[in-house]
Enzyme design. Structure first.
Site, PDB file in Angstrom:
ATOM      1  CD1 TRP A 152     112.507 -25.890 -19.308  1.00  0.00           C
ATOM      2  CD2 TRP A 152     114.602 -26.087 -18.563  1.00  0.00           C
ATOM      3  NE1 TRP A 152     113.182 -24.728 -19.629  1.00  0.00           N
ATOM      4  CE2 TRP A 152     114.464 -24.826 -19.192  1.00  0.00           C
ATOM      5  CE3 TRP A 152     115.845 -26.433 -18.015  1.00  0.00           C
ATOM      6  CZ2 TRP A 152     115.532 -23.915 -19.273  1.00  0.00           C
ATOM      7  CZ3 TRP A 152     116.898 -25.526 -18.096  1.00  0.00           C
ATOM      8  CH2 TRP A 152     116.732 -24.295 -18.731  1.00  0.00           C
ATOM      9  CG  ASN A 153     114.946 -24.304 -13.576  1.00  0.00           C
ATOM     10  OD1 ASN A 153     113.821 -24.743 -13.299  1.00  0.00           O
ATOM     11  ND2 ASN A 153     115.375 -23.145 -13.124  1.00  0.00           N
ATOM     12  N   PRO A 177     104.240 -31.043 -15.547  1.00  0.00           N
ATOM     13  CG  PRO A 177     105.362 -33.099 -15.572  1.00  0.00           C
ATOM     14  CD  PRO A 177     103.979 -32.490 -15.544  1.00  0.00           C
ATOM     15  CB  ALA A 178     109.150 -28.678 -18.251  1.00  0.00           C
ATOM     16  N   GLY A 230     108.396 -20.420 -13.474  1.00  0.00           N
ATOM     17  CA  GLY A 230     108.857 -20.295 -14.856  1.00  0.00           C
ATOM     18  C   GLY A 230     109.136 -18.848 -15.188  1.00  0.00           C
ATOM     19  CB  SER A 231     109.778 -17.164 -18.373  1.00  0.00           C
ATOM     20  OG  SER A 231     108.554 -17.248 -19.074  1.00  0.00           O
ATOM     21  CD  GLU A 252     110.759 -19.469  -8.232  1.00  0.00           C
ATOM     22  OE1 GLU A 252     111.321 -18.628  -8.985  1.00  0.00           O
ATOM     23  OE2 GLU A 252     111.104 -20.645  -8.136  1.00  0.00           O
ATOM     24  CG  LEU A 253     106.675 -15.173 -12.209  1.00  0.00           C
ATOM     25  CD1 LEU A 253     105.850 -13.955 -12.585  1.00  0.00           C
ATOM     26  CD2 LEU A 253     106.218 -16.387 -12.993  1.00  0.00           C
ATOM     27  CB  CYS A 286     114.683 -18.329 -10.881  1.00  0.00           C
ATOM     28  SG  CYS A 286     113.666 -19.268 -11.987  1.00  0.00           S
ATOM     29  CD  GLU A 382     115.608 -15.438 -15.447  1.00  0.00           C
ATOM     30  OE1 GLU A 382     114.572 -15.415 -16.134  1.00  0.00           O
ATOM     31  OE2 GLU A 382     115.673 -16.016 -14.342  1.00  0.00           O
TER      32      GLU A 382
END
Ligand code: SIN
Length: 479
Positions: A152-153, A177-178, A230-231, A252-253, A286, A382
């Site tokens: 979502w970012n 998507p989120a 995401g996370s 891509e975390l 991130c 984070e």
């Protein structure tokens, strides 16, 4: 509710808008009002999208790179022609200031333009064979159907960055998507139709049953590649799920970016850059600066200037002029950040500015903490919020050790002028991306990605296509 020709409220599968008996609300994080009601797709819809992508693969991958590029360039042009409208939709669902949202639309589109071109530059190889009656040839081919789950970012750019490379390589694409921010994804789908992307090549499935839909996208036999932003915690679960069919993956975390300011740095430049890097998107990025490391001899000067710059940041609605920090995505995101701050103060950190909610429960003030150590919650985690912890250090070696003392390895930044130090520190930092006297590191020409528990694979650049291609070796005998 908001109205726009680009505001779509159902999933997009095989070139069609697919309704559902259930719906969910997309909420504006600034005022908690409903922006749109969106049809709630489910795991069956995700499977339909995968089948559509599989059926579309043969024709799309058989097109020449040039023909795919022409269609992708049209998509790029349409996105840029609709930049203002897309940015408004993005700000409404995500909260970031409009100028940042416009920047994100251009940033996302730049990957589509980049990969339209880069797709024409896929090269193979010939290799000297071990005997004279043989030839070895290496070709690259699209990996197949790609599934993606995006955050979502960056509701536009994280999709565009993946889809551009996948489609340019000749793959077809399904994205979930989120659910907090599906509207930017659906607007991209609408423009994909106008651009002439054939049915089934780009599919968007939007639904709240993330677990079941995620299961389909990570385990379906027709999917060759899975990509996630995401996370780290969720990434590990998805990676595990991908193991059952041995998918190609890129992840891509999370990140925990250090921003190191050495005593030979241009301090004013470092202050400006640290503020942008920390507070863009309300710290929900991130690659945001997560910890600021400052050499003791310049600590006082840096801190005074930094706090003064932070205090000039204006919080408010992303749609208003001159707003630097918008709301956080949800109230619970704010609560998490608040807890990290309180726990760190209890552990000995000093609050220099901020530290509270403002303008309602979705906002958290731009906050600076001093006397932080690397084991405090605000540095060890984070943060994903507008809080800047300052950690003092004495020597170059100490700065490197503290910076690397994290499980993450996405981005790092440092400010220094001594050329020897610049090389030493750049080589010693254990991160996939290092900004040297620079924190604006994201662009389509560069390989975005991390090491350690920040993930694998690269997005953007000449390396980005490899994540969507397989190498095939042809051994030709009897010559
Ligand atoms: C991210 O937060 O994952 C992406 C940030 C960027 O592309 O700059």
């Amino acid at each position: 509710m908001y109205h726009s020709a680009l505001l779509k409220n159902t999933s997009f599968i095989n070139g069609k808008w697919i309704s559902s008996s259930n719906s969910f609300d997309v909420i504006n994080p600034f005022n908690n009002q409903i922006v749109a009601k969106v049809a709630d797709a489910n795991a069956n819809n995700a499977e339909q999208a995968v089948i559509a992508a599989k059926n579309a693969l043969k024709t799309w991958s058989a097109k020449s790179a040039h023909d795919r590029a022409m269609i992708l360039k049209k998509w790029f042009t349409l996105i840029m022609e609709n930049q203002d409208e897309l940015a408004t939709i993005l700000t409404l669902e995500q909260g970031k200031p409009l100028a940042e949202a416009k920047g994100e639309i251009a940033y996302g589109a730049s990957f589509i333009e980049w990969f339209a071109e880069e797709g024409k530059r896929v090269y193979g190889d010939t290799i000297q064979a071990p005997s004279s009656d043989k030839r070895i040839v290496v070709i690259k081919q699209p990996v197949g159907v790609v599934a993606a789950i995006t955050p979502w970012n960056f509701p536009n750019a994280m999709i565009a960055r993946k889809a551009a490379a996948a489609l340019a390589a000749g793959c077809t694409f399904v994205v979930k998507p989120a659910t907090l921010t599906p509207l930017s994804a659906l607007a991209l789908a609408e423009l994909s139709v106008q651009a002439g992307i054939p049915a089934g090549v780009f599919n968007v499935v939007v639904g709240t049953d993330s677990q079941q839909m995620g299961e389909v996208l990570t385990t379906h036999k027709s999917i060759a590649k899975f990509t996630f932003t995401g996370s780290t915690a969720i990434g590990k679960i998805l990676l595990n799920q991908c193991a059952s069919t041995v998918k190609k993956v890129s992840m891509e975390l999370g990140g925990n970016a250090p921003f190191i300011v050495f005593d030979d740095a241009d301090i004013d430049a470092a202050v400006k850059s640290a503020v942008t890097s920390k507070f863009r998107n309300a710290g929900q990025t991130c690659v945001c600066t997560n910890r600021i490391l400052v050499q003791s001899s310049i600590l006082e000067e840096f801190t005074t200037k930094f706090v003064s710059a932070v205090q000039s940041l204006k919080l408010g609605s992303g749609l208003e002029e001159n707003i630097s920090v918008g709301p956080m995505i949800t109230k619970s995101a704010t609560t998490d950040v608040k807890k990290l701050v309180i726990d760190s103060i209890t552990a000995g950190a000093e609050l220099l500015t901020g530290g509270d909610s403002e303008l309602g429960s979705n906002f958290y003030q731009a906050t600076v903490l001093a006397n932080v150590t690397n084991d405090m919650p605000i540095a060890a985690n984070e943060v994903f919020g507008p809080v800047a912890p300052i950690i003092a250090f004495n020597t170059e070696q100490e700065a490197i050790e503290v910076a690397n003392d994290t499980e993450y390895g996405l981005a790092a930044y440092f400010y220094a002028r001594d050329i020897g130090r610049v090389w030493r520190v750049a080589e010693a930092l254990e991160f996939g991306m290092v900004g040297i006297n620079d924190s604006a590191i994201s662009n389509a020409a560069a390989p975005f990605g991390g090491i350690k528990q920040s993930g694998n694979g690269r997005e953007g650049s000449k390396y980005g296509l490899d994540d969507y291609m397989e190498i095939k070796y042809l051994s030709m005998g009897g010559i």
